[in-house]
Design a protein around this motif. Structure first.
Motif, PDB file in Angstrom:
ATOM      1  N   MET A 328       6.186 -77.102 -88.065  1.00  0.00           N
ATOM      2  CA  MET A 328       4.764 -76.785 -88.068  1.00  0.00           C
ATOM      3  C   MET A 328       4.419 -76.037 -89.339  1.00  0.00           C
ATOM      4  O   MET A 328       5.274 -75.397 -89.965  1.00  0.00           O
ATOM      5  CB  MET A 328       4.386 -75.959 -86.843  1.00  0.00           C
ATOM      6  CG  MET A 328       4.967 -74.584 -86.833  1.00  0.00           C
ATOM      7  SD  MET A 328       4.366 -73.654 -85.414  1.00  0.00           S
ATOM      8  CE  MET A 328       5.303 -72.140 -85.611  1.00  0.00           C
ATOM      9  N   THR A 329       3.162 -76.125 -89.715  1.00  0.00           N
ATOM     10  CA  THR A 329       2.660 -75.477 -90.914  1.00  0.00           C
ATOM     11  C   THR A 329       1.477 -74.599 -90.545  1.00  0.00           C
ATOM     12  O   THR A 329       0.533 -75.063 -89.897  1.00  0.00           O
ATOM     13  CB  THR A 329       2.218 -76.519 -91.959  1.00  0.00           C
ATOM     14  OG1 THR A 329       3.338 -77.330 -92.321  1.00  0.00           O
ATOM     15  CG2 THR A 329       1.663 -75.842 -93.194  1.00  0.00           C
ATOM     16  N   LEU A 330       1.553 -73.328 -90.928  1.00  0.00           N
ATOM     17  CA  LEU A 330       0.438 -72.398 -90.723  1.00  0.00           C
ATOM     18  C   LEU A 330      -0.407 -72.409 -91.982  1.00  0.00           C
ATOM     19  O   LEU A 330       0.081 -72.099 -93.071  1.00  0.00           O
ATOM     20  CB  LEU A 330       0.942 -70.983 -90.465  1.00  0.00           C
ATOM     21  CG  LEU A 330       1.493 -70.643 -89.083  1.00  0.00           C
ATOM     22  CD1 LEU A 330       2.866 -71.280 -88.889  1.00  0.00           C
ATOM     23  CD2 LEU A 330       1.620 -69.136 -88.925  1.00  0.00           C
ATOM     24  N   LEU A 331      -1.660 -72.782 -91.836  1.00  0.00           N
ATOM     25  CA  LEU A 331      -2.568 -72.869 -92.965  1.00  0.00           C
ATOM     26  C   LEU A 331      -3.671 -71.833 -92.777  1.00  0.00           C
ATOM     27  O   LEU A 331      -4.555 -72.007 -91.931  1.00  0.00           O
ATOM     28  CB  LEU A 331      -3.162 -74.274 -93.055  1.00  0.00           C
ATOM     29  CG  LEU A 331      -3.919 -74.633 -94.325  1.00  0.00           C
ATOM     30  CD1 LEU A 331      -2.981 -74.581 -95.521  1.00  0.00           C
ATOM     31  CD2 LEU A 331      -4.559 -76.003 -94.197  1.00  0.00           C
ATOM     32  N   PRO A 332      -3.621 -70.720 -93.533  1.00  0.00           N
ATOM     33  CA  PRO A 332      -4.628 -69.669 -93.357  1.00  0.00           C
ATOM     34  C   PRO A 332      -6.045 -70.188 -93.590  1.00  0.00           C
ATOM     35  O   PRO A 332      -6.288 -70.970 -94.507  1.00  0.00           O
ATOM     36  CB  PRO A 332      -4.240 -68.640 -94.420  1.00  0.00           C
ATOM     37  CG  PRO A 332      -2.786 -68.874 -94.664  1.00  0.00           C
ATOM     38  CD  PRO A 332      -2.601 -70.354 -94.519  1.00  0.00           C
ATOM     39  N   VAL A 333      -6.951 -69.745 -92.742  1.00  0.00           N
ATOM     40  CA  VAL A 333      -8.359 -70.136 -92.833  1.00  0.00           C
ATOM     41  C   VAL A 333      -9.185 -68.873 -93.050  1.00  0.00           C
ATOM     42  O   VAL A 333      -9.046 -67.906 -92.291  1.00  0.00           O
ATOM     43  CB  VAL A 333      -8.823 -70.851 -91.550  1.00  0.00           C
ATOM     44  CG1 VAL A 333     -10.313 -71.151 -91.617  1.00  0.00           C
ATOM     45  CG2 VAL A 333      -8.020 -72.122 -91.320  1.00  0.00           C
ATOM     46  N   PRO A 334     -10.027 -68.821 -94.078  1.00  0.00           N
ATOM     47  CA  PRO A 334     -10.829 -67.617 -94.325  1.00  0.00           C
ATOM     48  C   PRO A 334     -11.669 -67.238 -93.111  1.00  0.00           C
ATOM     49  O   PRO A 334     -12.365 -68.067 -92.532  1.00  0.00           O
ATOM     50  CB  PRO A 334     -11.730 -68.027 -95.502  1.00  0.00           C
ATOM     51  CG  PRO A 334     -10.993 -69.144 -96.171  1.00  0.00           C
ATOM     52  CD  PRO A 334     -10.281 -69.874 -95.072  1.00  0.00           C
ATOM     53  N   GLY A 335     -11.540 -65.973 -92.712  1.00  0.00           N
ATOM     54  CA  GLY A 335     -12.355 -65.457 -91.629  1.00  0.00           C
ATOM     55  C   GLY A 335     -11.939 -65.877 -90.241  1.00  0.00           C
ATOM     56  O   GLY A 335     -12.643 -65.612 -89.270  1.00  0.00           O
ATOM     57  N   GLU A 337      -8.416 -67.472 -87.470  1.00  0.00           N
ATOM     58  CA  GLU A 337      -6.984 -67.623 -87.265  1.00  0.00           C
ATOM     59  C   GLU A 337      -6.474 -68.840 -88.029  1.00  0.00           C
ATOM     60  O   GLU A 337      -7.197 -69.826 -88.215  1.00  0.00           O
ATOM     61  CB  GLU A 337      -6.675 -67.786 -85.769  1.00  0.00           C
ATOM     62  CG  GLU A 337      -5.177 -67.809 -85.474  1.00  0.00           C
ATOM     63  CD  GLU A 337      -4.892 -67.887 -83.985  1.00  0.00           C
ATOM     64  OE1 GLU A 337      -3.725 -68.046 -83.618  1.00  0.00           O
ATOM     65  OE2 GLU A 337      -5.850 -67.783 -83.199  1.00  0.00           O
ATOM     66  N   SER A 338      -5.223 -68.773 -88.492  1.00  0.00           N
ATOM     67  CA  SER A 338      -4.641 -69.872 -89.254  1.00  0.00           C
ATOM     68  C   SER A 338      -4.666 -71.168 -88.461  1.00  0.00           C
ATOM     69  O   SER A 338      -4.448 -71.180 -87.246  1.00  0.00           O
ATOM     70  CB  SER A 338      -3.196 -69.528 -89.628  1.00  0.00           C
ATOM     71  OG  SER A 338      -3.132 -68.394 -90.452  1.00  0.00           O
ATOM     72  N   ALA A 339      -4.935 -72.256 -89.164  1.00  0.00           N
ATOM     73  CA  ALA A 339      -4.786 -73.573 -88.562  1.00  0.00           C
ATOM     74  C   ALA A 339      -3.288 -73.878 -88.455  1.00  0.00           C
ATOM     75  O   ALA A 339      -2.506 -73.484 -89.309  1.00  0.00           O
ATOM     76  CB  ALA A 339      -5.476 -74.623 -89.420  1.00  0.00           C
ATOM     77  N   VAL A 340      -2.905 -74.567 -87.407  1.00  0.00           N
ATOM     78  CA  VAL A 340      -1.501 -74.919 -87.195  1.00  0.00           C
ATOM     79  C   VAL A 340      -1.390 -76.433 -87.236  1.00  0.00           C
ATOM     80  O   VAL A 340      -1.898 -77.134 -86.364  1.00  0.00           O
ATOM     81  CB  VAL A 340      -0.975 -74.368 -85.856  1.00  0.00           C
ATOM     82  CG1 VAL A 340       0.489 -74.759 -85.659  1.00  0.00           C
ATOM     83  CG2 VAL A 340      -1.123 -72.845 -85.816  1.00  0.00           C
ATOM     84  N   LEU A 341      -0.746 -76.919 -88.289  1.00  0.00           N
ATOM     85  CA  LEU A 341      -0.576 -78.353 -88.468  1.00  0.00           C
ATOM     86  C   LEU A 341       0.765 -78.796 -87.892  1.00  0.00           C
ATOM     87  O   LEU A 341       1.716 -78.016 -87.833  1.00  0.00           O
ATOM     88  CB  LEU A 341      -0.653 -78.719 -89.953  1.00  0.00           C
ATOM     89  CG  LEU A 341      -1.905 -78.211 -90.695  1.00  0.00           C
ATOM     90  CD1 LEU A 341      -1.881 -78.671 -92.145  1.00  0.00           C
ATOM     91  CD2 LEU A 341      -3.173 -78.678 -90.004  1.00  0.00           C
ATOM     92  N   GLY A 342       0.844 -80.052 -87.532  1.00  0.00           N
ATOM     93  CA  GLY A 342       2.011 -80.537 -86.807  1.00  0.00           C
ATOM     94  C   GLY A 342       3.133 -81.049 -87.675  1.00  0.00           C
ATOM     95  O   GLY A 342       3.243 -80.753 -88.870  1.00  0.00           O
ATOM     96  N   GLY A 343       3.957 -81.899 -87.053  1.00  0.00           N
ATOM     97  CA  GLY A 343       5.217 -82.306 -87.622  1.00  0.00           C
ATOM     98  C   GLY A 343       5.120 -83.098 -88.907  1.00  0.00           C
ATOM     99  O   GLY A 343       5.900 -82.883 -89.832  1.00  0.00           O
TER     100      GLY A 343
END
Length: 368
Positions: A328-335, A337-343
């Motif tokens: 999984m990939t945590l992608l910070p989003v301004p303002g 919670e981080s988006a969590v991308l899959g496999g």
């Protein structure tokens, strides 16, 4: 014509990047106690899977075109003489010195000894223990602990695997509850026993461990993924304790200079510039420090550059592999919670190759 003498102490991610950036314009000397670059990102898998044993090691011999690599251990920085002193007694003069000595990691993500052969044998010992174990205990539920638990589970589907974490959620230091839940779901769906709020300490007998409630856990093998220690003891022993924070990190200003010393920089895991001790942050610091070092060496004349200020990396993606085919990939989003991308994203970015082709190219080798 070269701008000046730059000595970089430490050949990890930040040190290699910085030395390569400065090589075209300065007389660079890179100092490291290891004979080869250690690609630590690949080390967790190498500690479990024999076919990965040699992957983390990349020679330094193609990194610098004009600079030089010195295998040795720095023991002090003589600021009066402007020289780095090695354990052999050799003295390296500098106009700028960079502390990039990194941090020490728990095994198996540790370079053991001086040569690659010594570390490969250490990997082999871990591989044999994991292959024979009926129960493997991993302590620490951060990115490394989660990744290592997944690697062990995939390598030993019949073994019992337990992940014990002192915090209330996995990956809690990332600030993303979604990421913690996703990691927990993956591990539990693959029969990894996850113990949260479970502080673990070694028991009185070999192979036993005790949690904060006094419950005893028996395991054949244990791995401790409970954080890192900056490699700065040598600085304290050399009389530079005032350069260090309470945690042992080198204190730097926003130009990544040791406070009060315009010709001494510190980059990567060794400094206190950011709590986010991940490779992208180390590389970003190296790039900025390279610019500021050139600015310092060109402090006068019409080609003078202005120094830049470092801004801690707060939006850098964090990738947690679950073996080579998931993650999984945590992608910070301004303002928010981080988006969590899959496999799929995680596999393409890191999980399959663990960034090995990228690092081989950085050191002048082909991707394979």
């Amino acid at each position: 014509m070269r701008d000046g003498d730059v000595v970089v102490i430490g050949g990890g991610y930040a040190g290699v990047r910085l030395a390569k950036r400065l090589d075209p314009t300065a007389r660079v000397t890179l100092v490291d106690r290891k004979e080869v670059f250690f690609h630590r990102i690949a080390s967790l898998r190498a500690g479990v899977r024999p076919e990965w044993s040699v992957t983390p090691f990349i020679p330094y011999d193609r990194l610098l075109r004009d600079g030089r690599m010195v295998v040795g251990k720095a023991v002090t920085i003589d600021t009066a003489a402007r020289q780095v002193v090695l354990a052999t007694g050799e003295r390296l003069p500098y106009d700028v010195v960079v502390i990039a000595s990194g941090a020490d990691y728990p095994e198996p993500a540790r370079f053991t000894g001086v040569t690659a052969e010594e570390t490969i044998e250490s990997f082999a010992a871990h591989q044999r223990k994991v292959a024979a174990a009926q129960h493997v205990l991993v302590v620490g539920g951060g990115p490394s602990g989660v990744e290592l638990s997944a690697e062990i589970r995939l390598a030993r589907p019949q073994a019992r695997v337990t992940l014990a974490h002192a915090g209330p959620t996995l990956l809690h230091a990332t600030g993303s509850e979604r990421a913690g839940r996703k990691a927990l779901d993956w591990l539990e769906s693959h029969d990894v026993e996850v113990r949260l709020d479970s502080f673990i300490s070694p028991g009185n007998d070999f192979g036993t461990y005790r949690d904060a409630r006094g419950e005893v856990i028996e395991a054949d093998v244990s791995f401790w993924a409970t954080g890192t220690t900056p490699n700065t003891l040598w600085l304290r022993l050399a009389g530079h304790g005032d350069w260090l924070s309470a945690s042992g990190h080198v204190k730097v200003d926003r130009r990544l200079r040791v406070q009060g010393w315009p010709d001494v920089f510190a980059v990567g895991d060794v400094n206190d510039a950011t709590e986010l001790k991940i490779t992208p942050a180390a590389l970003a610091q190296a790039d900025l420090a390279a610019h500021n070092i050139r600015a310092y060496l060109h402090s006068s004349g019409r080609h003078r550059r202005e120094a830049r200020l470092y801004r801690p990396q707060r939006r850098t993606p964090i990738i947690v592999p679950f073996g080579p085919a998931d993650g999984m990939t945590l992608l910070p989003v301004p303002g928010g919670e981080s988006a969590v991308l899959g496999g799929r994203t995680s596999v393409l970015a890191k999980a399959k190759t663990l960034m090995t082709p990228y690092m081989r190219r950085q050191l002048g080798y082909t991707a394979t």
